[in-house]
Design a protein around this motif. Sequence first.
Motif, mmCIF file in Angstrom:
data_model
loop_
_atom_site.group_PDB
_atom_site.id
_atom_site.type_symbol
_atom_site.label_atom_id
_atom_site.label_comp_id
_atom_site.label_asym_id
_atom_site.label_seq_id
_atom_site.Cartn_x
_atom_site.Cartn_y
_atom_site.Cartn_z
ATOM 1 N N THR A 1 0.850 -1.186 0.000
ATOM 2 C CA THR A 1 0.000 0.000 0.000
ATOM 3 C C THR A 1 0.886 1.237 0.000
ATOM 4 N N TYR A 2 0.657 2.110 -0.961
ATOM 5 C CA TYR A 2 1.467 3.312 -1.131
ATOM 6 C C TYR A 2 0.570 4.537 -0.978
ATOM 7 N N VAL A 3 0.992 5.483 -0.145
ATOM 8 C CA VAL A 3 0.203 6.684 0.120
ATOM 9 C C VAL A 3 1.046 7.905 -0.232
ATOM 10 N N LEU A 4 0.541 8.749 -1.119
ATOM 11 C CA LEU A 4 1.273 9.965 -1.474
ATOM 12 C C LEU A 4 1.261 10.944 -0.306
ATOM 13 N N SER A 5 2.396 11.585 -0.092
ATOM 14 C CA SER A 5 2.506 12.553 0.996
ATOM 15 C C SER A 5 2.498 13.991 0.496
ATOM 16 N N GLU A 6 2.572 14.176 -0.835
ATOM 17 C CA GLU A 6 2.549 15.528 -1.389
ATOM 18 C C GLU A 6 2.178 15.468 -2.862
ATOM 19 N N ASP A 7 1.871 16.633 -3.436
ATOM 20 C CA ASP A 7 1.565 16.711 -4.861
ATOM 21 C C ASP A 7 2.801 16.378 -5.688
ATOM 22 N N ILE A 8 2.563 15.922 -6.925
ATOM 23 C CA ILE A 8 3.651 15.616 -7.851
ATOM 24 C C ILE A 8 3.478 16.471 -9.100
ATOM 25 N N ASP B 1 -2.900 5.005 -2.869
ATOM 26 C CA ASP B 1 -3.805 5.972 -2.255
ATOM 27 C C ASP B 1 -3.217 7.364 -2.446
ATOM 28 N N GLY B 2 -3.871 8.174 -3.281
ATOM 29 C CA GLY B 2 -3.363 9.512 -3.543
ATOM 30 C C GLY B 2 -3.486 10.463 -2.379
ATOM 31 N N ASN B 3 -4.272 10.073 -1.363
ATOM 32 C CA ASN B 3 -4.406 10.909 -0.166
ATOM 33 C C ASN B 3 -4.852 12.323 -0.540
ATOM 34 N N ASN B 4 -5.674 12.401 -1.624
ATOM 35 C CA ASN B 4 -6.234 13.661 -2.136
ATOM 36 C C ASN B 4 -5.175 14.617 -2.698
ATOM 37 N N ILE C 1 -0.435 -8.561 -14.366
ATOM 38 C CA ILE C 1 -0.569 -7.723 -13.176
ATOM 39 C C ILE C 1 -1.992 -7.872 -12.651
ATOM 40 N N GLU C 2 -2.132 -8.138 -11.349
ATOM 41 C CA GLU C 2 -3.439 -8.385 -10.760
ATOM 42 C C GLU C 2 -3.635 -7.557 -9.500
ATOM 43 N N ASN C 3 -4.910 -7.318 -9.194
ATOM 44 C CA ASN C 3 -5.319 -6.752 -7.905
ATOM 45 C C ASN C 3 -4.687 -5.380 -7.648
ATOM 46 N N ILE C 4 -5.113 -4.415 -8.448
ATOM 47 C CA ILE C 4 -4.617 -3.039 -8.339
ATOM 48 C C ILE C 4 -5.780 -2.135 -7.929
ATOM 49 N N THR C 5 -5.529 -1.249 -6.984
ATOM 50 C CA THR C 5 -6.507 -0.230 -6.607
ATOM 51 C C THR C 5 -5.843 1.142 -6.656
ATOM 52 N N ILE C 6 -6.485 2.071 -7.354
ATOM 53 C CA ILE C 6 -6.031 3.464 -7.413
ATOM 54 C C ILE C 6 -7.174 4.319 -6.881
ATOM 55 N N LYS C 7 -6.903 5.131 -5.860
ATOM 56 C CA LYS C 7 -7.997 5.875 -5.236
ATOM 57 C C LYS C 7 -7.511 7.212 -4.682
ATOM 58 N N ASN C 8 -8.469 8.112 -4.477
ATOM 59 C CA ASN C 8 -8.238 9.392 -3.790
ATOM 60 C C ASN C 8 -7.112 10.202 -4.425
ATOM 61 N N ILE D 1 -11.225 4.368 -8.102
ATOM 62 C CA ILE D 1 -12.361 4.897 -7.363
ATOM 63 C C ILE D 1 -11.979 6.194 -6.657
ATOM 64 N N ASN D 2 -12.932 7.111 -6.584
ATOM 65 C CA ASN D 2 -12.753 8.386 -5.874
ATOM 66 C C ASN D 2 -11.568 9.187 -6.409
ATOM 67 N N CYS D 3 -11.394 9.164 -7.719
ATOM 68 C CA CYS D 3 -10.350 9.966 -8.349
ATOM 69 C C CYS D 3 -10.987 11.112 -9.132
ATOM 70 N N GLU D 4 -10.168 12.093 -9.473
ATOM 71 C CA GLU D 4 -10.643 13.261 -10.215
ATOM 72 C C GLU D 4 -9.740 13.463 -11.424
ATOM 73 N N PHE D 5 -10.353 13.754 -12.570
ATOM 74 C CA PHE D 5 -9.608 13.904 -13.815
ATOM 75 C C PHE D 5 -9.929 15.270 -14.424
ATOM 76 N N GLU D 6 -8.880 16.049 -14.691
ATOM 77 C CA GLU D 6 -9.084 17.412 -15.194
ATOM 78 C C GLU D 6 -8.012 17.764 -16.221
ATOM 79 N N ASP D 7 -8.434 18.369 -17.329
ATOM 80 C CA ASP D 7 -7.532 18.893 -18.364
ATOM 81 C C ASP D 7 -6.637 17.815 -18.970
ATOM 82 N N ASN D 8 -7.130 16.586 -19.049
ATOM 83 C CA ASN D 8 -6.424 15.524 -19.767
ATOM 84 C C ASN D 8 -7.065 15.347 -21.140
#
Length: 419
Positions: A36-43, A61-64, A87-94, A116-123
């Motif tokens: 499980t990987y949680v982002l701590s800041e914007d990239i 987990d993008g951690n918003n 590749i199996e069992n991947i979750t991308i969220k927040n 789930i619970n992701c936001e996409f803008e200007d792509n």
Amino acid sequence: MKRFLILAIIALSMLVSVSADMYIPEANMTINESGTYVLSEDILTLNETGIWINASNVILDGNNHVVTGNSTSKNTGISVYNANDKIENITIKNLKLKNWSIGVKIGWNVKNITIINCEFEDNEDFLDSYASEQYFYLNTIHENQSAESYTPLASPKLVYTYGGNEYTYRLGNYYEGYNGTGNEEEGVYNGVYVMDGESPFMACDPYPLIKTPENYKIIKTLYPEVELKYEEDGALIGDIFALESRFENYVITDAPVTPTSSSSSGGSGRSYDSDISDEIESKVIKNFVSSATVIYGNEIDENYASQLRERIQNAEGFKISGNAVIVGGPLANGFAKEYNDQFEMSISNDYPGENKGIIQVLKVQDNTGKIVQSYTIVYIAGSDRLGTQAALEYFKTLNELPEGPLMVEWTENGPVVVE
């Protein structure tokens, strides 16, 4: 164990060993171990790829936080890809993905991925997916983006709350700027939404959300459990996917069963609304009328329209954006006048003639917005009142929507089809 990813240590700690013939995206961050990987800041990156997931059993987990790219080059926000292994069992969220050529790109050998619970803008494309087993739901899609996907953008069957009530149904995604005909009870628009584009694999969403994702609270996710006869076979879950191999290779065990009822109610999933006329016997016709706006133009046609359902709509000032039933001819109903010539048989005072009406079906594709919407219009009208009544009464007896026009005449014995 959660791993908090900080840009300063990514280049040193997230190195990956691969074969010489495997394509390696120039990634800002590479995940090549389960966890499980949680982002701590914007990239913010100028690299070809923001995050490359190269391992199974990963939760990101993008951690918003926001992962932003350089729109001046062809690039990808998140790439889920391995040239050699499944590749199996991947979750991308927040997570928010912004300013990429492709927001998320998923390879053909990826199995069981949830976004789930992701936001996409200007792509340019928020998703480019070849995955055969994918759940993409409760995401926010801003305007002017498209997507390609081999599978629909939807959830598995869920138990969730919306508007204070509990439902068992599927959910899709929220598309900013879209307003359509909706089913307020379950919180999804009627019809299937197809992304704009020329590819045969343009993504579609069978359950687009009426409100933003925070209005839907998931209580339980109902994943049917599937036992494979052969390990190499892929299982595609649910009634919105196709099977990868012959049906005898699949044995379903302990699949959850959701009871259905004769009317739409909380917790039992969609069937049809409670205001639909009891004189309509076919579930197919009831379900269509339930999904449609029934539109009338004058008091006489209003009376006819109310024989299909209680909730009906005056044509004046209304815009068709989903399934519809137009009751009455072009002299009284503005929509009948607008669409009259698009049907195979145009209605007038002279045609189809005295005491005669016609039932017709038109498939419409609306290309005016970024999201292409397909819906169905049923036209029930006659040359006079009895003609419209004949067509409407006969419509209530149908088992399914007709493929071609049905001409009906009112007689002393009721409506009779004109051969």
